[in-house]
Motif scaffolding. Structure first.
Motif, mmCIF file in Angstrom:
data_model
loop_
_atom_site.group_PDB
_atom_site.id
_atom_site.type_symbol
_atom_site.label_atom_id
_atom_site.label_comp_id
_atom_site.label_asym_id
_atom_site.label_seq_id
_atom_site.Cartn_x
_atom_site.Cartn_y
_atom_site.Cartn_z
ATOM 1 N N SER A 53 1.029 -1.134 0.080
ATOM 2 C CA SER A 53 -0.081 0.010 -0.047
ATOM 3 C C SER A 53 0.861 1.399 0.011
ATOM 4 O O SER A 53 1.917 1.301 0.375
ATOM 5 C CB SER A 53 -0.856 -0.160 1.307
ATOM 6 N N SER A 55 1.160 5.197 1.333
ATOM 7 C CA SER A 55 0.284 6.034 2.398
ATOM 8 C C SER A 55 0.463 7.654 1.884
ATOM 9 O O SER A 55 0.411 8.332 2.948
ATOM 10 C CB SER A 55 1.120 5.936 3.487
ATOM 11 N N ASP A 57 -1.249 11.250 1.342
ATOM 12 C CA ASP A 57 -2.560 11.444 1.630
ATOM 13 C C ASP A 57 -3.193 12.318 0.511
ATOM 14 O O ASP A 57 -2.365 12.638 -0.302
ATOM 15 C CB ASP A 57 -2.495 12.483 3.081
ATOM 16 N N ARG A 269 -8.737 3.006 -2.257
ATOM 17 C CA ARG A 269 -8.686 3.357 -0.831
ATOM 18 C C ARG A 269 -8.906 2.208 0.235
ATOM 19 O O ARG A 269 -10.167 1.716 0.217
ATOM 20 C CB ARG A 269 -9.213 4.775 -0.440
ATOM 21 N N GLU A 270 -8.092 1.952 0.967
ATOM 22 C CA GLU A 270 -8.389 0.891 2.106
ATOM 23 C C GLU A 270 -8.005 1.370 3.447
ATOM 24 O O GLU A 270 -6.793 1.457 3.672
ATOM 25 C CB GLU A 270 -7.950 -0.398 1.772
ATOM 26 N N GLU A 271 -9.038 1.962 4.046
ATOM 27 C CA GLU A 271 -8.508 2.560 5.565
ATOM 28 C C GLU A 271 -7.956 3.812 5.081
ATOM 29 O O GLU A 271 -8.442 4.623 4.467
ATOM 30 C CB GLU A 271 -7.943 1.690 6.578
ATOM 31 N N GLU A 272 -6.633 4.179 5.572
ATOM 32 C CA GLU A 272 -5.664 5.126 5.196
ATOM 33 C C GLU A 272 -4.635 5.153 4.188
ATOM 34 O O GLU A 272 -3.932 5.929 3.991
ATOM 35 C CB GLU A 272 -5.340 5.655 6.544
ATOM 36 N N SER A 273 -4.784 4.003 3.661
ATOM 37 C CA SER A 273 -3.747 3.715 2.689
ATOM 38 C C SER A 273 -4.341 3.535 1.030
ATOM 39 O O SER A 273 -5.415 3.291 0.974
ATOM 40 C CB SER A 273 -2.909 2.627 2.886
ATOM 41 N N HIS A 275 -4.201 0.888 -1.893
ATOM 42 C CA HIS A 275 -3.803 -0.414 -2.537
ATOM 43 C C HIS A 275 -3.994 -0.509 -4.030
ATOM 44 O O HIS A 275 -4.799 -0.358 -4.514
ATOM 45 C CB HIS A 275 -4.742 -1.520 -1.743
ATOM 46 N N GLU A 299 -16.565 2.463 -3.966
ATOM 47 C CA GLU A 299 -15.239 2.582 -3.399
ATOM 48 C C GLU A 299 -14.560 4.045 -3.934
ATOM 49 O O GLU A 299 -14.658 4.347 -5.092
ATOM 50 C CB GLU A 299 -14.537 1.478 -3.902
#
Length: 324
Positions: A53, A55, A57, A269-273, A275, A299
């Protein structure tokens, strides 16, 4: 050199034997691990891929030119671009001619003048009776041609004036042999020109049933609304004809699809990352593509700027000693 004692010979033999056993056991262990990795897809490549993933932002991604969207339905259009030309609508063109031979004794209309039906454009004098009569416009429109000049002798076969209603025009599109069977009446068309009015969305109104014997091309025609007067006869245009349309539950721009580790992926986006999700592609056009699997409606995904995330993953892989 002194001969080796029996004890030393025995010890060396035992060490060699033990070393051989150890090497053999290591080889067997390595072989066992290799079989396990093979059974799980080779070093668990799929699991490793899924856990990767990036990160970055959202604000940073946008600042770098990225774009984030919510996956949803759309339409993909198969199109073809064809050349064309704006022409006069021959059904709204009128010629003004004398009913009998005459001499032009007065001219009141010039090329470019706007006239109404019944307006006098010139006055002729009969060559036989010397009676004068007006030459009147038959329609409302614009004088686009004039051959009548003061003192000239004109005949009933002469077009003293040509008046055209320019509020509607024809856009004639050339169809090459391979497109003749695919372009149909009613298909959507987007008309553009390099220098001139804004693009116009229209539909095919007419297909010529005859193919030109000289150039072997077909003809498609659009009846163009020109109430604004921006379109001019003689303009060359490009017509983007929609041949077919495909609906998709998830449609993304082509810029969202990135090649990563020999796969087509979309960063999701999966949670804060973010993928790199492998996707299966369906029908596409020059701007969009249908996603058949790998991305679900609703999504959040990176529509533009995925190369920034790919670069981070590649950098991380090199730094950790893994070259994917």
């Amino acid at each position: 050199m002194k001969p080796l004692s029996n004890v030393r010979i025995l010890m060396i033999s035992m060490m060699l034997a033990l070393s051989g056993i150890s090497i053999n056991l290591q080889a067997q262990d390595a072989e066992h691990r290799a079989h396990e990795e093979e059974a799980h897809g080779g070093h668990n490549a799929h699991d490793e891929h899924e856990t990767q993933s990036a990160s970055v932002d959202a604000e940073t991604l946008k600042a770098l030119g990225g774009e984030i969207r919510i996956a949803g339905p759309g339409t993909v259009r198969q199109t073809v671009s064809l050349p064309g030309e704006v022409r006069l609508n021959k059904e709204t063109v009128a010629q003004v001619s004398p009913r009998y031979p005459a001499q032009v004794v007065d001219v009141s209309a010039r090329i470019g003048d706007s006239v109404d039906a019944g307006d006098t454009l010139a006055v002729g004098e009969s060559s036989q009776t010397l009676q004068r009569f007006p030459l009147k416009s038959l329609i409302r429109g614009t004088v686009i041609d004039r051959s009548a000049t003061l003192g000239e002798q004109i005949q009933p076969t002469d077009a003293a004036f040509v008046v055209a209603d320019l509020s509607t025009l024809w856009v004639d599109i050339a169809l090459y042999p391979r497109q003749i069977g695919h372009v149909q009446k009613g298909q959507p068309v987007r008309i553009t020109t390099a220098f001139g009015p804004d693009p116009v969305n229209a539909r095919i109104d007419y297909l010529d049933p005859v193919v030109s014997e000289q150039v072997r091309t077909g003809l498609a025609r659009i009846f163009l609304d020109n109430a604004s007067g921006e379109w001019k006869p003689g303009m060359f245009i490009e017509a983007e004809v929609t041949l077919s349309e495909s609906q998709g539950d998830v449609v993304v721009p082509l810029t969202a699809v990135i090649e990563y580790e020999v796969r087509q992926v979309v960063f999701v986006r999966e949670e804060e990352s973010w993928h790199p999700r492998p996707v299966t592609l369906g029908a596409k056009d020059r701007d969009q593509v249908i996603i058949q699997s790998g991305l679900e409606a609703g999504e959040q995904y990176v529509a533009k700027g995925g190369f920034t995330l790919k670069a981070e993953l590649l950098k991380r892989g090199f730094e950790s000693g893994h070259n994917h």
